[in-house]
Design a protein around this motif. Structure first.
Motif, PDB file in Angstrom:
ATOM      1  N   VAL A 192      75.680  10.238  49.554  1.00 36.70           N
ATOM      2  CA  VAL A 192      74.538  10.983  50.086  1.00 36.70           C
ATOM      3  C   VAL A 192      74.260  12.133  49.124  1.00 36.70           C
ATOM      4  N   PRO A 193      73.025  12.637  49.064  1.00 36.50           N
ATOM      5  CA  PRO A 193      72.738  13.801  48.214  1.00 36.50           C
ATOM      6  C   PRO A 193      73.495  15.020  48.737  1.00 36.50           C
ATOM      7  N   GLU A 194      74.437  15.527  47.955  1.00 28.37           N
ATOM      8  CA  GLU A 194      75.256  16.651  48.409  1.00 28.37           C
ATOM      9  C   GLU A 194      75.270  17.820  47.423  1.00 28.37           C
ATOM     10  N   HIS A 195      75.174  17.535  46.133  1.00 24.35           N
ATOM     11  CA  HIS A 195      75.150  18.594  45.138  1.00 24.35           C
ATOM     12  C   HIS A 195      73.710  19.082  44.935  1.00 24.35           C
ATOM     13  N   GLU A 196      73.568  20.286  44.424  1.00 25.16           N
ATOM     14  CA  GLU A 196      72.238  20.851  44.232  1.00 25.16           C
ATOM     15  C   GLU A 196      71.395  20.002  43.291  1.00 25.16           C
ATOM     16  N   TRP A 197      72.014  19.410  42.254  1.00 27.66           N
ATOM     17  CA  TRP A 197      71.258  18.596  41.296  1.00 27.66           C
ATOM     18  C   TRP A 197      70.788  17.268  41.911  1.00 27.66           C
ATOM     19  N   GLU A 198      71.269  16.943  43.117  1.00 26.55           N
ATOM     20  CA  GLU A 198      70.829  15.735  43.825  1.00 26.55           C
ATOM     21  C   GLU A 198      69.741  16.031  44.857  1.00 26.55           C
ATOM     22  N   LYS A 199      69.454  17.302  45.077  1.00 24.40           N
ATOM     23  CA  LYS A 199      68.611  17.670  46.215  1.00 24.40           C
ATOM     24  C   LYS A 199      67.225  18.177  45.859  1.00 24.40           C
ATOM     25  N   SER A 200      66.856  18.183  44.594  1.00 25.12           N
ATOM     26  CA  SER A 200      65.535  18.663  44.220  1.00 25.12           C
ATOM     27  C   SER A 200      64.473  17.706  44.752  1.00 25.12           C
ATOM     28  N   GLN A 202      62.243  19.102  47.711  1.00 23.52           N
ATOM     29  CA  GLN A 202      61.764  19.717  48.944  1.00 23.52           C
ATOM     30  C   GLN A 202      62.363  19.056  50.183  1.00 23.52           C
ATOM     31  N   LYS A 203      61.544  18.459  51.054  1.00 24.92           N
ATOM     32  CA  LYS A 203      62.039  17.982  52.343  1.00 24.92           C
ATOM     33  C   LYS A 203      62.843  16.687  52.255  1.00 24.92           C
ATOM     34  N   VAL A 204      62.625  15.888  51.213  1.00 23.19           N
ATOM     35  CA  VAL A 204      63.325  14.608  51.075  1.00 23.19           C
ATOM     36  C   VAL A 204      64.331  14.695  49.937  1.00 23.19           C
ATOM     37  N   THR A 205      65.596  14.377  50.223  1.00 24.28           N
ATOM     38  CA  THR A 205      66.614  14.343  49.176  1.00 24.28           C
ATOM     39  C   THR A 205      66.929  12.890  48.847  1.00 24.28           C
ATOM     40  N   VAL A 206      67.323  12.641  47.584  1.00 23.58           N
ATOM     41  CA  VAL A 206      67.327  11.263  47.095  1.00 23.58           C
ATOM     42  C   VAL A 206      68.594  10.886  46.326  1.00 23.58           C
ATOM     43  N   ASN A 207      69.161   9.743  46.706  1.00 28.09           N
ATOM     44  CA  ASN A 207      70.062   8.939  45.877  1.00 28.09           C
ATOM     45  C   ASN A 207      69.435   7.549  45.849  1.00 28.09           C
ATOM     46  N   GLU A 208      69.108   7.015  44.671  1.00 29.89           N
ATOM     47  CA  GLU A 208      68.443   5.722  44.588  1.00 29.89           C
ATOM     48  C   GLU A 208      68.786   5.013  43.281  1.00 29.89           C
ATOM     49  N   GLY A 209      68.206   3.827  43.080  1.00 27.25           N
ATOM     50  CA  GLY A 209      68.369   3.093  41.830  1.00 27.25           C
ATOM     51  C   GLY A 209      69.802   2.802  41.430  1.00 27.25           C
ATOM     52  N   PRO A 210      70.710   2.416  42.341  1.00 29.27           N
ATOM     53  CA  PRO A 210      72.100   2.178  41.947  1.00 29.27           C
ATOM     54  C   PRO A 210      72.237   0.959  41.034  1.00 29.27           C
ATOM     55  N   GLN A 211      73.091   1.085  40.033  1.00 26.34           N
ATOM     56  CA  GLN A 211      73.375   0.000  39.106  1.00 26.34           C
ATOM     57  C   GLN A 211      74.868  -0.084  38.870  1.00 26.34           C
ATOM     58  N   ALA A 212      75.430  -1.282  39.046  1.00 23.99           N
ATOM     59  CA  ALA A 212      76.849  -1.481  38.778  1.00 23.99           C
ATOM     60  C   ALA A 212      77.096  -1.424  37.272  1.00 23.99           C
ATOM     61  N   LEU A 213      78.196  -0.796  36.883  1.00 25.10           N
ATOM     62  CA  LEU A 213      78.586  -0.703  35.479  1.00 25.10           C
ATOM     63  C   LEU A 213      80.079  -1.009  35.366  1.00 25.10           C
ATOM     64  N   TYR A 223      73.637   5.982  39.533  1.00 28.51           N
ATOM     65  CA  TYR A 223      72.488   6.070  40.430  1.00 28.51           C
ATOM     66  C   TYR A 223      71.589   7.222  40.027  1.00 28.51           C
ATOM     67  N   SER A 224      70.370   7.223  40.518  1.00 24.55           N
ATOM     68  CA  SER A 224      69.413   8.294  40.238  1.00 24.55           C
ATOM     69  C   SER A 224      69.385   9.269  41.409  1.00 24.55           C
ATOM     70  N   ALA A 225      69.287  10.554  41.093  1.00 24.05           N
ATOM     71  CA  ALA A 225      69.322  11.587  42.127  1.00 24.05           C
ATOM     72  C   ALA A 225      68.168  12.565  41.972  1.00 24.05           C
ATOM     73  N   SER A 226      67.777  13.160  43.081  1.00 24.65           N
ATOM     74  CA  SER A 226      66.623  14.062  43.227  1.00 24.65           C
ATOM     75  C   SER A 226      65.334  13.246  43.230  1.00 24.65           C
ATOM     76  N   GLY A 227      64.276  13.852  43.715  1.00 28.94           N
ATOM     77  CA  GLY A 227      63.006  13.140  43.829  1.00 28.94           C
ATOM     78  C   GLY A 227      62.434  12.778  42.467  1.00 28.94           C
ATOM     79  N   CYS A 228      61.920  11.570  42.352  1.00 27.16           N
ATOM     80  CA  CYS A 228      61.315  11.150  41.084  1.00 27.16           C
ATOM     81  C   CYS A 228      60.044  11.951  40.806  1.00 27.16           C
TER      82      CYS A 228
END
Length: 335
Positions: A192-200, A202-213, A223-228
């Protein structure tokens, strides 16, 4: 003397042409968000978001995308649950057939779900793509950005989803699959978005685009974090302990800092929604991602696909460095 000068000019031109042929510059295309590629039998099969269809490119080198063969493998009919907002398609070869995964809606974001196509042809540019239907767990919640991978001979799907039915937070989920179109376990939330760099955002916080490596026996999820829609879109990392079940969230650890983020110095903003590929000879690791050329461009059609080589630390952590500036000549993947 004139002959010598002409010869030197010719040599310089030949050297320049050779350098041009063995190098490339970013971006790979003028636009194209959520880039993904799959390598098989000497070809890369590339996709990105077009919003209304699934388009597939075929090329010996991802640096040649502008001149690559391309075809639309699927365009949904109107007035159904997957007619619009076709996002982040991925074409993968699994269990002897080709599968194309994509997220789509009937017109409203809250309707986003994952869907899959199947093609038994050896070449995904030919043959028939059959709509297999929705790919979902029992909750049937909002879902986008699926990636399917195999671990110890079992298939798994990871994706970005909502815990409930309200657009306030996107999390990373995982589930086991009994085949490429059917989830066979409950979904498990890994991040879940928990760090400040994951929460940019406003009202919606984002973890998305996961890719196995994979790196040796190590399994990670990037994964990608914060709003696109922000310039703070960045890449985060989850690491599996190697013990127990992938469905045990306690076996996953989040890296505390982003691994890839905006470089104001290089004029690359909001790099993210990546995928990975190997060079044709299998010796180099490369990251494929999208980014913006100006601040404030957000999630629109100006995001463009880019690629660059990366390495790993002794502990197996990927080192992506900074996103490379446009126009900088990079050596092509080794053959």
């Amino acid at each position: 003397m004139r002959t010598i000068l002409l010869t030197l000019t010719l040599i310089q031109a030949m050297l320049f042409a050779h350098a041009q042929d063995s190098t490339f510059t970013n971006p790979l295309l003028p636009s194209g968000a959520d880039p993904y590629s799959f390598y098989k039998d000497g070809y890369y099969y590339y996709t990105h978001t077009t919003a209304n269809s699934v388009v597939l490119w075929k090329t010996r080198s991802l640096t040649d995308l502008q001149s690559a063969q391309r075809t639309t493998i699927y365009k949904p009919t109107e007035n159904n649950a997957w007619s619009k907002d076709v996002w982040a398609p991925q074409v993968q070869f699994l269990r002897g057939k080709w599968y194309a995964y994509f997220a789509a809606t009937g017109g409203k974001n809250a309707q986003h779900r994952m869907y899959v196509l199947e093609n038994p042809s050896p070449d995904p540019m030919t043959g028939t793509w059959t709509f297999k239907g929705q790919v979902t767990d029992a909750t049937n919640k909002w879902a986008i950005d699926a990636d399917i991978f195999e671990y110890k001979k079992e298939l798994y799907m990871i994706w970005s989803g909502w815990e409930g039915d309200v657009d306030k937070q996107q999390d990373i989920y995982i589930a086991k699959m009994k085949n490429p179109w059917t989830i066979s376990s409950e979904r498990v939330r890994l991040s879940v978005p928990e760090h400040e760099w994951e929460k940019s955002g406003q009202k919606v916080t984002v973890n998305e685009g996961p890719q196995a490596l994979f790196h040796g026996k190590k399994l990670m999820i990037v994964y990608s974090a914060s709003g696109c829609w922000t310039d703070h879109y960045a890449l985060g990392l989850l690491r599996f302990s190697g013990k127990g079940s992938l469905l045990d969230s306690a076996q996953w650890t989040k890296h505390p800092e982003p691994l890839f983020k905006t470089s104001v110095a290089n004029k690359v903003w909001a790099p993210g929604h990546n995928s990975f590929f190997k060079s044709p000879d299998g010796k180099e690791d490369w990251i494929l991602y999208h980014a913006n050329s100006q601040p404030g461009w957000g999630c629109g059609g100006k995001r463009s696909p880019r690629m660059q080589r990366f390495t790993f630390t002794k502990d197996g952590i990927p080192v992506f460095g900074e996103p490379v500036a446009e126009g900088v000549r990079l050596k092509k993947p080794s053959e």
